[in-house]
Design a protein around this motif. Structure first.
Motif, PDB file in Angstrom:
ATOM      1  N   ALA A  18       0.838  -1.206   0.000  1.00  0.00           N
ATOM      2  CA  ALA A  18       0.000   0.000   0.000  1.00  0.00           C
ATOM      3  C   ALA A  18       0.871   1.254   0.000  1.00  0.00           C
ATOM      4  CB  ALA A  18      -0.941  -0.007   1.204  1.00  0.00           C
ATOM      5  N   GLY A  19       1.944   1.235   0.793  1.00  0.00           N
ATOM      6  CA  GLY A  19       2.866   2.370   0.828  1.00  0.00           C
ATOM      7  C   GLY A  19       3.534   2.605  -0.516  1.00  0.00           C
ATOM      8  N   VAL A  20       3.945   1.523  -1.162  1.00  0.00           N
ATOM      9  CA  VAL A  20       4.582   1.626  -2.484  1.00  0.00           C
ATOM     10  C   VAL A  20       3.593   2.216  -3.489  1.00  0.00           C
ATOM     11  CG1 VAL A  20       5.426   0.244  -4.435  1.00  0.00           C
ATOM     12  CG2 VAL A  20       6.317  -0.173  -2.133  1.00  0.00           C
ATOM     13  N   THR A  21       2.352   1.760  -3.440  1.00  0.00           N
ATOM     14  CA  THR A  21       1.325   2.276  -4.345  1.00  0.00           C
ATOM     15  C   THR A  21       1.109   3.771  -4.124  1.00  0.00           C
ATOM     16  OG1 THR A  21       0.241   0.126  -4.467  1.00  0.00           O
ATOM     17  CG2 THR A  21      -1.096   2.049  -5.058  1.00  0.00           C
ATOM     18  N   ASN A  22       1.056   4.181  -2.858  1.00  0.00           N
ATOM     19  CA  ASN A  22       0.871   5.605  -2.550  1.00  0.00           C
ATOM     20  C   ASN A  22       2.040   6.462  -3.046  1.00  0.00           C
ATOM     21  OD1 ASN A  22      -1.618   5.148  -1.366  1.00  0.00           O
ATOM     22  ND2 ASN A  22      -0.789   5.046   0.711  1.00  0.00           N
ATOM     23  N   VAL A  23       3.258   5.966  -2.838  1.00  0.00           N
ATOM     24  CA  VAL A  23       4.436   6.714  -3.303  1.00  0.00           C
ATOM     25  C   VAL A  23       4.421   6.798  -4.828  1.00  0.00           C
ATOM     26  CG1 VAL A  23       6.965   6.693  -3.466  1.00  0.00           C
ATOM     27  CG2 VAL A  23       5.851   6.219  -1.279  1.00  0.00           C
ATOM     28  N   ARG A  24       4.118   5.682  -5.478  1.00  0.00           N
ATOM     29  CA  ARG A  24       4.076   5.665  -6.944  1.00  0.00           C
ATOM     30  C   ARG A  24       3.030   6.666  -7.452  1.00  0.00           C
ATOM     31  NH1 ARG A  24       6.262   1.867 -10.106  1.00  0.00           N
ATOM     32  NH2 ARG A  24       6.233   0.257  -8.501  1.00  0.00           N
ATOM     33  N   ASP A  25       1.843   6.658  -6.825  1.00  0.00           N
ATOM     34  CA  ASP A  25       0.789   7.607  -7.219  1.00  0.00           C
ATOM     35  C   ASP A  25       1.248   9.054  -7.025  1.00  0.00           C
ATOM     36  OD1 ASP A  25      -0.841   5.469  -7.861  1.00  0.00           O
ATOM     37  OD2 ASP A  25      -2.081   5.627  -6.048  1.00  0.00           O
ATOM     38  N   SER A  26       1.904   9.324  -5.904  1.00  0.00           N
ATOM     39  CA  SER A  26       2.394  10.681  -5.640  1.00  0.00           C
ATOM     40  C   SER A  26       3.402  11.124  -6.692  1.00  0.00           C
ATOM     41  CB  SER A  26       3.039  10.758  -4.255  1.00  0.00           C
ATOM     42  OG  SER A  26       2.083  10.588  -3.251  1.00  0.00           O
ATOM     43  N   ILE A  27       4.309  10.238  -7.052  1.00  0.00           N
ATOM     44  CA  ILE A  27       5.320  10.564  -8.065  1.00  0.00           C
ATOM     45  C   ILE A  27       4.654  10.826  -9.407  1.00  0.00           C
ATOM     46  CG2 ILE A  27       7.244   9.602  -9.413  1.00  0.00           C
ATOM     47  CD1 ILE A  27       8.153   8.223  -6.787  1.00  0.00           C
ATOM     48  N   GLU A  28       3.669   9.988  -9.754  1.00  0.00           N
ATOM     49  CA  GLU A  28       2.981  10.170 -11.036  1.00  0.00           C
ATOM     50  C   GLU A  28       2.208  11.478 -11.089  1.00  0.00           C
ATOM     51  OE1 GLU A  28       0.709   6.580 -11.616  1.00  0.00           O
ATOM     52  OE2 GLU A  28       2.515   5.402 -12.018  1.00  0.00           O
ATOM     53  N   LYS A  29       1.802  11.975  -9.911  1.00  0.00           N
ATOM     54  CA  LYS A  29       1.082  13.250  -9.850  1.00  0.00           C
ATOM     55  C   LYS A  29       2.037  14.441  -9.809  1.00  0.00           C
ATOM     56  CE  LYS A  29      -2.953  11.316  -7.596  1.00  0.00           C
ATOM     57  NZ  LYS A  29      -3.670  11.138  -6.339  1.00  0.00           N
ATOM     58  N   GLY A  30       3.331  14.151  -9.828  1.00  0.00           N
ATOM     59  CA  GLY A  30       4.314  15.223  -9.888  1.00  0.00           C
ATOM     60  C   GLY A  30       4.902  15.631  -8.552  1.00  0.00           C
ATOM     61  N   ASP A  31       4.602  14.911  -7.481  1.00  0.00           N
ATOM     62  CA  ASP A  31       5.157  15.219  -6.163  1.00  0.00           C
ATOM     63  C   ASP A  31       6.626  14.801  -6.141  1.00  0.00           C
ATOM     64  OD1 ASP A  31       5.785  15.607  -3.513  1.00  0.00           O
ATOM     65  OD2 ASP A  31       4.179  14.353  -2.710  1.00  0.00           O
ATOM     66  N   ALA A  32       7.512  15.766  -6.024  1.00  0.00           N
ATOM     67  CA  ALA A  32       8.947  15.483  -6.050  1.00  0.00           C
ATOM     68  C   ALA A  32       9.444  14.875  -4.732  1.00  0.00           C
ATOM     69  CB  ALA A  32       9.728  16.754  -6.359  1.00  0.00           C
ATOM     70  N   THR A  33       8.707  15.084  -3.659  1.00  0.00           N
ATOM     71  CA  THR A  33       9.125  14.540  -2.358  1.00  0.00           C
ATOM     72  C   THR A  33       7.952  13.833  -1.673  1.00  0.00           C
ATOM     73  OG1 THR A  33       8.671  16.659  -1.314  1.00  0.00           O
ATOM     74  CG2 THR A  33      10.953  16.242  -1.987  1.00  0.00           C
ATOM     75  N   PRO A  34       7.548  12.686  -2.198  1.00  0.00           N
ATOM     76  CA  PRO A  34       6.432  11.967  -1.577  1.00  0.00           C
ATOM     77  C   PRO A  34       6.809  11.447  -0.191  1.00  0.00           C
ATOM     78  CG  PRO A  34       7.448  10.622  -3.262  1.00  0.00           C
ATOM     79  CD  PRO A  34       8.098  11.971  -3.332  1.00  0.00           C
ATOM     80  N   ASP A  35       5.788  11.253   0.637  1.00  0.00           N
ATOM     81  CA  ASP A  35       6.001  10.718   1.981  1.00  0.00           C
ATOM     82  C   ASP A  35       6.240   9.216   1.885  1.00  0.00           C
ATOM     83  OD1 ASP A  35       6.057  10.150   4.689  1.00  0.00           O
ATOM     84  OD2 ASP A  35       3.880  10.336   4.951  1.00  0.00           O
ATOM     85  N   ILE A  36       7.457   8.795   2.214  1.00  0.00           N
ATOM     86  CA  ILE A  36       7.767   7.364   2.158  1.00  0.00           C
ATOM     87  C   ILE A  36       7.776   6.727   3.546  1.00  0.00           C
ATOM     88  CG2 ILE A  36       9.022   7.586  -0.021  1.00  0.00           C
ATOM     89  CD1 ILE A  36      11.608   7.257   1.591  1.00  0.00           C
ATOM     90  N   THR A  37       7.291   7.452   4.555  1.00  0.00           N
ATOM     91  CA  THR A  37       7.260   6.913   5.914  1.00  0.00           C
ATOM     92  C   THR A  37       6.507   5.589   5.997  1.00  0.00           C
ATOM     93  OG1 THR A  37       7.420   9.143   6.802  1.00  0.00           O
ATOM     94  CG2 THR A  37       6.672   7.442   8.318  1.00  0.00           C
ATOM     95  N   PRO A  38       5.321   5.448   5.361  1.00  0.00           N
ATOM     96  CA  PRO A  38       4.645   4.145   5.435  1.00  0.00           C
ATOM     97  C   PRO A  38       5.474   3.009   4.827  1.00  0.00           C
ATOM     98  CG  PRO A  38       3.108   5.826   4.704  1.00  0.00           C
ATOM     99  CD  PRO A  38       4.481   6.453   4.710  1.00  0.00           C
ATOM    100  N   VAL A  39       6.259   3.322   3.819  1.00  0.00           N
ATOM    101  CA  VAL A  39       7.115   2.319   3.202  1.00  0.00           C
ATOM    102  C   VAL A  39       8.223   1.908   4.168  1.00  0.00           C
ATOM    103  CG1 VAL A  39       8.769   1.893   1.315  1.00  0.00           C
ATOM    104  CG2 VAL A  39       6.624   3.108   0.859  1.00  0.00           C
ATOM    105  N   THR A  40       8.886   2.879   4.762  1.00  0.00           N
ATOM    106  CA  THR A  40       9.978   2.553   5.677  1.00  0.00           C
ATOM    107  C   THR A  40       9.452   1.851   6.930  1.00  0.00           C
ATOM    108  OG1 THR A  40       9.927   4.777   6.647  1.00  0.00           O
ATOM    109  CG2 THR A  40      11.498   4.402   4.866  1.00  0.00           C
ATOM    110  N   ASP A  41       8.284   2.275   7.429  1.00  0.00           N
ATOM    111  CA  ASP A  41       7.702   1.623   8.608  1.00  0.00           C
ATOM    112  C   ASP A  41       7.358   0.159   8.328  1.00  0.00           C
ATOM    113  OD1 ASP A  41       7.936   4.027   9.956  1.00  0.00           O
ATOM    114  OD2 ASP A  41       5.781   4.483   9.917  1.00  0.00           O
TER     115      ASP A  41
END
Length: 128
Positions: free
Chosen positions: A94-117
């Motif tokens: 779910a974290g990877v999906t959220n980061v991928r979505d953020s990047i695709e929307k142009g967010d240069a610094t997505p929150d990767i905290t859920p991924v690292t957690d």
């Protein structure tokens, strides 16, 4: 008669030892697969953190790191039936999906905290 009973008892004991060893080895192999995959995921998460930091230099690195995490999650999901590990894998996915979505929307610094957690949780669950 006693000799036949003795041979039967030895055969049963040998069979039980073989089965126990086989099951024990399978459990050890599965645990080692978990540890290796958790280590690979940790490396990929580190790569993702670095890629996010360097996004201005090469925005494709983050996508490649996410692809690698996806592959490792599939490998890990195929090797386990542990409920805690499955939850951590789902959380990481779910974290990877959220980061991928953020990047695709142009967010240069997505929150990767859920991924690292979630990756940390996988490391805990996979630690023997």
């Amino acid at each position: 008669m006693a000799s036949r009973h003795h041979r039967t008892a030895l055969a049963v004991t040998a069979t039980l030892l073989t089965l126990t060893t086989a099951v024990g080895c399978a459990a050890v192999d599965k645990a080692m697969d978990c540890v290796r995959t958790a280590d690979a995921i940790a490396t990929s998460v580190d790569n993702l953190q670095q890629a996010i930091s360097d996004a201005s230099n090469d925005p494709t690195q983050a996508s490649e790191a996410l692809d690698q995490i996806d592959k490792e999650l599939k490998d890990l999901g195929d090797t386990t039936d542990n409920a805690d590990l499955n939850k951590a894998v789902d959380d990481l996915q779910a974290g990877v999906t959220n980061v991928r979505d953020s990047i695709e929307k142009g967010d240069a610094t997505p929150d990767i905290t859920p991924v690292t957690d979630a990756a940390t949780e996988i490391g805990k669950v996979c630690t023997p």
